[in-house]
Design an enzyme around this catalytic site. Structure first.
Site, short mmCIF file in Angstrom:
data_model
loop_
_atom_site.label_atom_id
_atom_site.label_comp_id
_atom_site.label_asym_id
_atom_site.label_seq_id
_atom_site.Cartn_x
_atom_site.Cartn_y
_atom_site.Cartn_z
N LYS A 116 -1.75 35.15 46.74
CA LYS A 116 -1.06 35.24 47.83
C LYS A 116 -1.52 35.76 48.81
O LYS A 116 -0.97 35.53 50.25
CB LYS A 116 -0.08 36.94 47.21
CG LYS A 116 1.03 36.79 45.36
CD LYS A 116 2.30 35.30 46.03
CE LYS A 116 3.04 34.96 44.81
NZ LYS A 116 3.32 33.84 45.28
N TYR A 202 6.97 47.71 54.60
CA TYR A 202 8.01 47.29 53.56
C TYR A 202 9.93 46.79 54.67
O TYR A 202 10.31 47.97 55.57
CB TYR A 202 8.49 48.15 52.53
CG TYR A 202 10.15 48.60 52.14
CD1 TYR A 202 11.13 49.11 52.22
CD2 TYR A 202 9.57 47.07 50.92
CE1 TYR A 202 12.31 49.15 51.63
CE2 TYR A 202 11.21 46.65 50.14
CZ TYR A 202 11.80 47.74 49.74
OH TYR A 202 13.49 47.06 49.32
N HIS A 235 15.17 38.16 41.71
CA HIS A 235 14.57 37.04 42.18
C HIS A 235 14.99 35.61 42.11
O HIS A 235 14.56 34.91 41.86
CB HIS A 235 13.22 37.42 41.86
CG HIS A 235 12.81 38.66 42.54
ND1 HIS A 235 12.38 39.24 43.44
CD2 HIS A 235 12.56 40.45 41.72
CE1 HIS A 235 11.99 40.19 43.62
NE2 HIS A 235 12.48 41.01 42.31
N GLU A 275 8.30 30.12 53.13
CA GLU A 275 8.97 31.25 52.05
C GLU A 275 9.12 32.34 53.57
O GLU A 275 7.65 32.96 53.82
CB GLU A 275 9.49 31.69 51.36
CG GLU A 275 9.06 30.60 49.90
CD GLU A 275 10.25 31.45 48.99
OE1 GLU A 275 9.50 32.39 48.76
OE2 GLU A 275 10.21 30.85 47.64
N ARG A 291 5.27 22.76 46.43
CA ARG A 291 6.21 21.14 45.60
C ARG A 291 7.88 21.25 45.61
O ARG A 291 8.21 21.66 47.01
CB ARG A 291 6.76 22.61 44.47
CG ARG A 291 7.89 24.03 44.29
CD ARG A 291 7.76 24.13 42.82
NE ARG A 291 8.93 25.08 42.81
CZ ARG A 291 8.83 26.77 43.08
NH1 ARG A 291 7.54 26.70 43.85
NH2 ARG A 291 9.77 27.26 43.68
C1 MV4 Z 1 8.64 42.01 50.46
C2 MV4 Z 1 11.00 42.63 50.41
C3 MV4 Z 1 10.19 43.75 51.60
N1 MV4 Z 1 9.61 44.28 52.04
N2 MV4 Z 1 8.06 42.34 50.82
C4 MV4 Z 1 10.34 39.96 46.54
C5 MV4 Z 1 9.30 38.67 45.88
C6 MV4 Z 1 8.36 38.50 46.31
N3 MV4 Z 1 8.82 37.04 47.03
C7 MV4 Z 1 8.31 38.57 48.19
N4 MV4 Z 1 9.47 39.60 47.22
C8 MV4 Z 1 9.52 40.88 48.75
N5 MV4 Z 1 8.68 40.57 49.64
C9 MV4 Z 1 8.16 42.69 52.12
N6 MV4 Z 1 6.84 43.60 52.88
C10 MV4 Z 1 11.30 42.37 49.44
C11 MV4 Z 1 11.25 41.31 48.54
C12 MV4 Z 1 12.52 40.62 48.28
C13 MV4 Z 1 13.03 39.52 48.37
C14 MV4 Z 1 12.74 38.32 48.55
C15 MV4 Z 1 13.09 37.41 48.51
C16 MV4 Z 1 14.28 38.00 48.41
C17 MV4 Z 1 14.34 38.15 47.09
C18 MV4 Z 1 13.97 39.48 47.37
C19 MV4 Z 1 14.33 40.70 46.55
C20 MV4 Z 1 13.93 41.57 46.39
C21 MV4 Z 1 12.80 42.21 46.78
#
Ligand code: MV4
Length: 446
Positions: A116, A202, A235, A275, A291
């Site tokens: 990451k 956040y 997720h 993403e 992928r």
């Molecule tokens: C975040 C976020 C909010 N703020 N980063 C979830 C797993 C990973 N792909 C990154 N994720 C997130 N990162 C910041 N700075 C909220 C999420 C997140 C999320 C992101 C995409 C799709 C679904 C999600 C569900 C919960 C939290």
């Protein structure tokens, strides 16, 4: 072009890759565990090799056994599909060391994007917008507090080795930061054996929007639009659509060109998905998947481009088939992931399919590896098929989706079809007004 491709996967994606191989006149090798002896991808392959017992570690994740299957059959290339070893840099390396082509990016790019921190650093250096946050790992509460105060609360503590939301903790104030750091560390240690964490600003109500990109490994790259994957539960993506209801043509072009330029600079090879979180008109990079994705068919539906054919052509050394100005977007597509699960409790529902009648008609596609009489094994993920619907507009697509869902008959097991039949009449979904938290809030309603 390759003579024989070994497909190191199972289920619907194994069939999907087989279709592309057959269209290119390439022989196919299926691998399977003892639990998948009756699977469709085994029946339709030119050759098949049983590589072990049901456990993935003894079969689909077992590199020596997959390599042996290549040696036995003389496969000159491997397509990994998604999941399993599709983003395992060591697997890609070992294949290349044995003069077998890994149909995907270089192991170097898999490795960079698999961590990451290095992924985010690389994205930033390539001009891709990232979430504000720490430059790398944070090792003390003092350091974390300084960065958090500069950014402003709330902040999110994330595990470096994390993914899929595991090891993430929100801190709304300085008082909560210490506990969030400690909790995220201990969860990361337990889940990944690595307690390194970093912090980010956040984003409370973002959408999840991903950009499909293709590179030839020689400095050329194109983008194929976006997919909105905001409808998720724990997720797990449930439904995806292209284009995103939240983007206009200008925003699409801007982020698409940013990503394709970055991939040209990187000399990225193959299919990739970048993403983003999208909030208040701004994109924030979260990760890159090196992928093919489960949801690639919605991109195929609106562009008319077969992404797996492109993957195989690029891996064989051919140039990109399309220049950016030949990529056009037409209509709207939605994919529903049909899982063998109870539509309310999401409890897995393996077992025998006693009746299988998929929908059809203009703009309706079903990608699945199951059939009437097939017994779904309990060992693997619960995806049994994908319903992809295309229409000239989002409204036409939704009308068609409602009709297709009403036609779909699967008896003998429970599936998530009733959930989709409900969702497609929810005003927020019909209006495209949903963020990443919408589905879980909706499912909690009595
Ligand atoms: C975040 C976020 C909010 N703020 N980063 C979830 C797993 C990973 N792909 C990154 N994720 C997130 N990162 C910041 N700075 C909220 C999420 C997140 C999320 C992101 C995409 C799709 C679904 C999600 C569900 C919960 C939290």
């Amino acid at each position: 072009m390759f003579d024989k491709v070994l497909i190191a996967n199972r289920g619907e994606i194994a069939l999907r890759v087989q279709r592309a191989c057959k269209e290119l006149g390439i022989a196919t090798v299926a691998v399977h565990s003892t639990a998948d002896a009756d699977a469709m991808h085994v029946r339709l392959a030119d050759e098949s090799v049983c590589i072990g017992p049901p456990a993935a570690s003894e079969s689909y994740l077992n590199i020596p056994r997959l390599l042996a299957a290549c040696e036995i059959t003389g496969a000159d290339a491997v397509h990994p599909g998604y999941g399993f070893l599709s983003e395992n840099a060591r697997f890609a390396e070992i294949l290349e060391e044995h003069q077998i082509t890994f149909i995907g990016p270089t192991s170097e790019h898999i490795r960079i994007m698999g961590d990451k921190i290095t992924a985010k650093e690389t994205a930033k250096s390539l001009g891709i917008p990232v979430v504000p946050g720490s430059a790398g790992e944070v090792t003390s509460e003092t350091q974390a507090l300084k960065i958090a105060k500069e950014m402003g609360f709330p902040v999110l503590v994330k595990a470096t080795a994390g993914g899929g939301g595991r090891g993430m903790k929100v801190a709304h104030s300085a008082l909560e930061l210490g506990l969030a750091l400690a909790t995220a560390r201990s969860e990361a240690k337990a889940a990944f054996g690595n307690d390194a964490v970093y912090i980010e600003k956040y984003l409370p109500k973002p959408r999840h929007i991903e950009i499909q990109v293709f590179g030839d490994g020689k400095g050329n790259a194109i983008y194929l639009g976006e997919r909105d994957c905001s409808l998720q539960r724990r997720h797990q993506k449930i439904l995806e659509e292209a284009p995103s209801p939240a983007l206009n043509a200008a925003a699409r072009k801007k982020i698409g060109e940013t990503v394709s330029t970055a991939m040209q600079t990187l000399k990225y090879r193959g299919a990739g998905t970048v993403e983003f979180l999208f909030e208040d008109g701004e994109f924030y990079f979260i990760e890159m998947n090196t992928r093919l994705q489960v949801e690639h068919p919605v991109t195929e539906a609106i562009t008319g481009i077969d992404l797996v054919l492109e993957q195989i052509r690029i891996a064989s050394g051919a140039p990109l088939t399309y220049k950016q100005d030949q990529v056009t977007f037409s209509g709207h597509a939605i994919e529903c992931r049909i899982n063998a699960e109870n539509a309310r409790t999401f409890r897995p529902s393996p077992g025998q399919i006693t009746y299988w009648h998929p929908p059809g008609g203009l703009g309706v596609r079903v990608d699945s590896g199951v059939y009437q009489g097939y017994r779904i094994p309990p060992y693997y993920d619960s995806l049994i098929g994908k319903l992809i619907v295309h229409g000239k507009t989002r409204n036409e697509c939704m009308m068609r989706l409602r009709r297709a869902l009403s036609e779909f008959v699967i008896d003998g097991i429970e599936t998530t079809i009733p959930l989709f039949q409900d969702l497609v009449s929810q005003p927020d979904f019909v209006n495209g007004m949903y963020d990443i938290h919408w589905l879980e809030k909706y499912l909690q309603k009595p």
